[in-house]
Design an enzyme around this catalytic site. Structure first.
Site, PDB file in Angstrom:
ATOM      1  N   TYR A 150       4.164  28.347  39.493  1.00 50.98           N
ATOM      2  CA  TYR A 150       4.021  27.126  38.703  1.00 50.98           C
ATOM      3  C   TYR A 150       2.565  26.919  38.305  1.00 50.98           C
ATOM      4  CZ  TYR A 150       8.378  26.440  41.290  1.00 50.98           C
ATOM      5  OH  TYR A 150       9.597  26.604  41.865  1.00 50.98           O
ATOM      6  N   LYS A 209      14.750  32.780  39.028  1.00 51.01           N
ATOM      7  CA  LYS A 209      14.262  32.965  37.653  1.00 51.01           C
ATOM      8  C   LYS A 209      13.667  34.360  37.444  1.00 51.01           C
ATOM      9  CE  LYS A 209      13.126  28.052  37.045  1.00 51.01           C
ATOM     10  NZ  LYS A 209      12.067  27.038  37.190  1.00 51.01           N
ATOM     11  N   TYR A 263      22.618  28.350  34.998  1.00 47.01           N
ATOM     12  CA  TYR A 263      21.303  28.078  35.590  1.00 47.01           C
ATOM     13  C   TYR A 263      21.434  27.345  36.929  1.00 47.01           C
ATOM     14  CZ  TYR A 263      16.739  26.014  36.339  1.00 47.01           C
ATOM     15  OH  TYR A 263      15.556  25.621  36.918  1.00 47.01           O
TER      16      TYR A 263
HETATM   17  N1  GLN Z   1      17.078  24.011  40.173  1.00 48.52           N
HETATM   18  C1  GLN Z   1      15.733  23.508  40.174  1.00 48.52           C
HETATM   19  C2  GLN Z   1      15.439  22.738  38.898  1.00 48.52           C
HETATM   20  O1  GLN Z   1      15.747  23.172  37.857  1.00 48.52           O
HETATM   21  C3  GLN Z   1      14.791  24.655  40.343  1.00 48.52           C
HETATM   22  C4  GLN Z   1      13.359  24.212  40.273  1.00 48.52           C
HETATM   23  C5  GLN Z   1      12.440  24.981  41.147  1.00 48.52           C
HETATM   24  O2  GLN Z   1      12.786  25.634  42.121  1.00 48.52           O
HETATM   25  N2  GLN Z   1      11.188  24.820  40.811  1.00 48.52           N
HETATM   26  O3  GLN Z   1      14.864  21.693  38.911  1.00 48.52           O
END
Ligand code: GLN
Length: 336
Positions: free
Chosen positions: A249, A75, A197
């Site tokens: 997060y 991301k 994505y």
């Molecule tokens: N591909 C995962 C999702 O969308 C990525 C999430 C993550 O690494 N936090 O749930």
């Protein structure tokens, strides 16, 4: 006749690394993500750390060459590409830069703007995938893959099984994509944005790759080993700012407070940290905490930040502890 030395003292950084590695192994193992079924196959005992400097040096310990999927670490890099392609103002109209204080997969938009809080949560990253798909059309994944590879300095592999697994089970992300379409934040069909994505999340890396990518960001977008300019300098600055405030997060505030290094984690178990103009750090340990961050990875970064004085606002080191400790002011070399 004097014997030739068979043993040289470990370099300071390697001694620190092995100490940190031991400390981190003592942390809880955490739980491997299983909401994407294929991820549950990871071995929770795996753990590797890599540090890559802007001078091109590399230091590793443990399972630093084990492959895993990059997941949400992607991301940060796709956001950087979107900034580069569209410019800051256009991207700002599609996605904010405010921490959400909610889990990464929250089905929500900012109540005032009706846009995702930031590009590091799923809603924001799916929007960024939409931006890139709009800008690059069907070549978007190839371009993303090529840039990630250039940043790492090698051609990265792709995990088809993880991609399929997430494509089949990613209903929550489909829900988010439809919310975005409803709010006018995403103009493409949900599956078109999600295909990119899910694919970007399924690119495989090692802790070494994350360290090298981190070093490329630390080096103002130029890969220190290949000498190639991978990312635009201004876009790197903006990306690091958002990594600093939103990269971990719902633990981002604590992380900025305790570790003080822009970073991004992924549910594959990786964490990538960037100490601007100094180094990149990659860690891999697939056991996660309830926020979705690698338990042993967090322990690793906390310890490395303390040991090497990496915190951006460390009063004694002023963010340059690593350089101060190992930088030779006479020759300009970083002595490791
Ligand atoms: N591909 C995962 C999702 O969308 C990525 C999430 C993550 O690494 N936090 O749930």
């Amino acid at each position: 006749m004097a014997e030739s030395p068979t043993h040289t003292d470990p370099q300071p950084i390697d001694a620190i690394l092995s100490d940190v590695y031991r400390q981190s192994l003592a942390a809880d193992v955490g739980s491997v993500a299983d909401y994407i079924p294929e991820l549950s196959k990871a071995d929770p005992a795996n753990m590797g750390i890599a540090i890559a400097t802007v001078g091109g040096q590399l230091h590793t310990i443990g399972d630093a060459e084990t492959l895993f999927t990059i997941q949400s670490i992607s991301k940060a890099l796709t956001f950087c590409l979107a900034l580069e392609r569209l410019g800051r103002d256009a991207v700002s109209q599609r996605v904010g830069v405010e921490p959400s204080g909610d889990p990464f997969n929250a089905i929500e938009l900012h109540p005032a703007t009706r846009r995702p809080y930031n590009p590091m949560v799923n809603a924001g990253a799916i929007t960024v995938a939409g931006i890139l798909r709009d800008a690059f059309g069907a070549d978007a994944f190839e371009i993303v893959h090529q840039r990630f590879s250039m940043a790492a300095g090698r051609t990265l592999s792709f995990n088809e099984a993880v991609f399929k697994s997430e494509e089949e089970t990613g209903h929550r992300n489909r829900g988010i994509a439809h919310l975005l379409i409803g709010a006018g934040a995403l103009e493409l069909p949900a599956d078109t944005a999600l295909d990119l994505y899910f694919r970007q999340c399924s690119i495989e890396v090692t802790a070494i790759d994350l360290a090298r990518i981190g070093a490329t960001l630390a080096n103002m977008g130029e890969n220190p080993v290949t000498g190639k300019q991978v990312f635009d300098v201004t876009a790197v600055r903006d990306t690091l700012a958002v990594m600093f405030t939103c990269g971990m997060y719902d633990y981002s505030g604590n992380w900025a407070y305790d570790v003080g290094v822009p970073a991004k984690s992924g549910v594959g178990g990786g964490i990538m940290g960037v100490v601007s103009r100094q180094l990149g750090i990659g860690s891999y340990a697939p056991g996660l905490d309830p926020n979705g961050n690698s338990v042993r990875g967090v322990a690793t970064f906390r310890a490395l930040s303390d040991e090497l004085g990496l915190h951006a606002f460390d009063p004694t080191n002023a963010g340059s502890g690593f350089i101060r400790t190992f930088f030779d002011r006479n020759t300009g070399d970083v002595r490791l």
